[in-house]
Design a protein around this motif. Structure first.
Motif, mmCIF file in Angstrom:
data_model
loop_
_atom_site.group_PDB
_atom_site.id
_atom_site.type_symbol
_atom_site.label_atom_id
_atom_site.label_comp_id
_atom_site.label_asym_id
_atom_site.label_seq_id
_atom_site.Cartn_x
_atom_site.Cartn_y
_atom_site.Cartn_z
ATOM 1 N N ASN A 226 9.246 19.727 -9.175
ATOM 2 C CA ASN A 226 8.669 20.106 -10.469
ATOM 3 C C ASN A 226 8.321 18.949 -11.403
ATOM 4 O O ASN A 226 7.613 19.138 -12.376
ATOM 5 N N ASN A 227 8.789 17.737 -11.104
ATOM 6 C CA ASN A 227 8.427 16.638 -12.010
ATOM 7 C C ASN A 227 8.120 15.304 -11.324
ATOM 8 O O ASN A 227 8.051 14.276 -11.964
ATOM 9 N N MET A 228 7.962 15.339 -10.002
ATOM 10 C CA MET A 228 7.673 14.084 -9.290
ATOM 11 C C MET A 228 6.375 14.191 -8.495
ATOM 12 O O MET A 228 6.118 15.190 -7.839
ATOM 13 N N ILE A 229 5.621 13.114 -8.574
ATOM 14 C CA ILE A 229 4.347 13.092 -7.853
ATOM 15 C C ILE A 229 4.379 11.986 -6.790
ATOM 16 O O ILE A 229 5.016 10.949 -6.986
ATOM 17 N N LEU A 230 3.718 12.262 -5.677
ATOM 18 C CA LEU A 230 3.711 11.294 -4.570
ATOM 19 C C LEU A 230 2.289 11.040 -4.095
ATOM 20 O O LEU A 230 1.482 11.963 -3.990
ATOM 21 N N CYS A 231 2.035 9.770 -3.809
ATOM 22 C CA CYS A 231 0.766 9.412 -3.182
ATOM 23 C C CYS A 231 1.098 8.609 -1.930
ATOM 24 O O CYS A 231 1.818 7.610 -1.999
ATOM 25 N N VAL A 232 0.618 9.078 -0.802
ATOM 26 C CA VAL A 232 0.754 8.289 0.425
ATOM 27 C C VAL A 232 -0.626 7.715 0.713
ATOM 28 O O VAL A 232 -1.586 8.462 0.913
ATOM 29 N N ALA A 233 -0.723 6.405 0.683
ATOM 30 C CA ALA A 233 -2.028 5.751 0.858
ATOM 31 C C ALA A 233 -2.506 5.884 2.304
ATOM 32 O O ALA A 233 -1.765 6.353 3.174
ATOM 33 N N ASP A 234 -3.719 5.434 2.557
ATOM 34 C CA ASP A 234 -4.238 5.455 3.917
ATOM 35 C C ASP A 234 -3.639 4.287 4.708
ATOM 36 O O ASP A 234 -2.777 3.562 4.207
ATOM 37 N N GLU A 235 -4.123 4.075 5.919
ATOM 38 C CA GLU A 235 -3.514 3.059 6.792
ATOM 39 C C GLU A 235 -3.902 1.624 6.422
ATOM 40 O O GLU A 235 -3.379 0.674 6.977
ATOM 41 N N GLU A 236 -4.787 1.450 5.465
ATOM 42 C CA GLU A 236 -5.210 0.095 5.081
ATOM 43 C C GLU A 236 -4.049 -0.716 4.480
ATOM 44 O O GLU A 236 -3.042 -0.147 4.090
ATOM 45 N N LEU A 237 -4.234 -2.033 4.380
ATOM 46 C CA LEU A 237 -3.196 -2.880 3.766
ATOM 47 C C LEU A 237 -3.429 -2.980 2.252
ATOM 48 O O LEU A 237 -4.558 -3.103 1.802
ATOM 49 N N TYR A 238 -2.344 -2.935 1.527
ATOM 50 C CA TYR A 238 -2.414 -3.048 0.070
ATOM 51 C C TYR A 238 -1.490 -4.160 -0.410
ATOM 52 O O TYR A 238 -0.535 -4.520 0.279
ATOM 53 N N GLU A 239 -1.766 -4.651 -1.622
ATOM 54 C CA GLU A 239 -0.813 -5.572 -2.246
ATOM 55 C C GLU A 239 0.150 -4.715 -3.058
ATOM 56 O O GLU A 239 -0.244 -3.654 -3.563
ATOM 57 N N SER A 240 1.391 -5.203 -3.214
ATOM 58 C CA SER A 240 2.353 -4.362 -3.936
ATOM 59 C C SER A 240 1.891 -4.062 -5.360
ATOM 60 O O SER A 240 2.170 -3.009 -5.907
ATOM 61 N N LYS A 241 1.138 -4.988 -5.957
ATOM 62 C CA LYS A 241 0.658 -4.721 -7.328
ATOM 63 C C LYS A 241 -0.349 -3.560 -7.356
ATOM 64 O O LYS A 241 -0.460 -2.849 -8.346
ATOM 65 N N ASP A 242 -1.083 -3.366 -6.249
ATOM 66 C CA ASP A 242 -2.018 -2.231 -6.191
ATOM 67 C C ASP A 242 -1.250 -0.912 -6.170
ATOM 68 O O ASP A 242 -1.627 0.048 -6.845
#
Ligand code: MN
Length: 322
Positions: A226-242
């Motif tokens: 009820n109060n948490m949102i999740l995003c699972v990115a695609d398989e690409e590489l990201y920087e932690s700041k992104d």
């Protein structure tokens, strides 16, 4: 803070050649603060160099360097490959971790070190310094510089005030995060110095593709309870700041108290970035996954796993669905 300002001023006055550096992939908070500090040092008739990388990736920063030159403002820089620090004073802005500074090896080549940062103090901070001021109650390093200018009763050119305001707005996600009355006071002070709102907007413009990519990730995110949102990115590489940036953006939505973003940081390393409005402690949640941080911002890195498994582990901890 007065004592810090006094000590910093004395250090500037005692040294003839001063080097200033920020973190890798510099942003407007780090660089805007560096440019402001160089003006201050210059006003004390001391020589200073801002350490740059040879290839600037940030187009808006590149534009800013050009604008400084076009407006004949003092901007003395040196590429990191050319620096011979020679035990001169080195001032590090907007980070306190050696590894992410623009040129980590320089830190071992001088005993005169100043650190000014607003990030939550981590275990791997640079511990041997002449002066260290790490204060996470500040929204940004620009906020420190604005206060320092006020303390010294000095001004900067409107163009530099504009760069500083850009840095302050980026770091607070447009006054949404880490914003206190002092943040507004700093913004007001920079406006009084003549910060230009039109140029500010231009400098804040970003690459359209980056924007679309981020929007797609935001679109993919969903409420796991009820109060948490999740995003699972695609398989690409990201920087932690992104990942952190997306997590911050997710906090703006209705009913969201906590956000998580999971993404690949390297081939064998997955990162989770967690953000909270403040009522739920995300540090405790990330600690259960081997990470750490602070009540409102935390993260972890998990080796040799998959996005799917990491998601499963997280959902078990927070009692989420799917
Ligand atoms: Mn910053």
């Amino acid at each position: 803070m007065e004592l810090i300002f006094k000590t910093l001023t004395n250090l500037i006055k005692e040294n003839d050649n001063i080097y200033i550096m920020t973190h890798k992939n510099p942003d407007f908070d780090g660089m805007g603060s560096a440019i402001c500090l160089q003006q201050i040092i210059n006003s004390f008739k001391k020589n200073s160099f801002i350490i740059l990388n040879n290839k600037e990736k940030n187009k808006s920063l590149e534009k800013s360097y050009k604008l400084l030159k076009e407006n004949n403002l003092y901007f003395n820089y040196i590429y990191k490959s050319k620096v011979n620090i020679n035990n001169n004073l080195l001032i590090i802005l907007d980070t306190h971790k050696q590894i992410i500074t623009e040129s980590p090896e320089l830190i071992n080549r001088t005993s005169k070190l100043v650190i000014i940062d607003h990030h939550i103090k981590s275990k791997d901070y640079i511990n041997e310094s002449t002066l260290s001021y790490i204060d996470s109650s500040l929204s940004s390093t620009v906020e420190f510089m604005a206060k320092y200018l006020k303390y010294l009763n000095k001004k900067v050119d409107p163009l530099i005030a504009t760069f500083m305001l850009v840095g302050l707005e980026i770091d607070t996600n447009n006054f949404r995060l880490k914003t206190t009355k002092d943040t507004y006071a700093s913004a007001s002070f920079l406006s009084e110095l003549g910060a230009d709102n039109v140029l500010k907007q231009e400098l804040l413009q970003e690459n359209k593709e980056d924007y679309i990519k981020r929007q797609k990730l935001i679109e993919k995110s969903y409420m796991i309870n009820n109060n948490m949102i999740l995003c699972v990115a695609d398989e690409e590489l990201y920087e932690s700041k992104d990942l952190a940036y997306i997590a911050e953006q997710l906090l703006q939505f209705e009913n969201v108290a906590v956000s998580f973003v999971i993404g690949n940081l390297a081939k064998d390393k997955i990162g989770i970035s967690a953000r909270s409005l403040g009522k739920i402690n995300v540090e405790e949640i990330m600690a259960k996954l081997g990470g750490g941080g602070h009540i409102t911002e935390a993260a972890t890195q998990i080796k040799n796993s998959t996005l799917k498994d990491v998601k499963k582990q997280l959902l078990e901890i927070v009692g989420g669905i799917k």
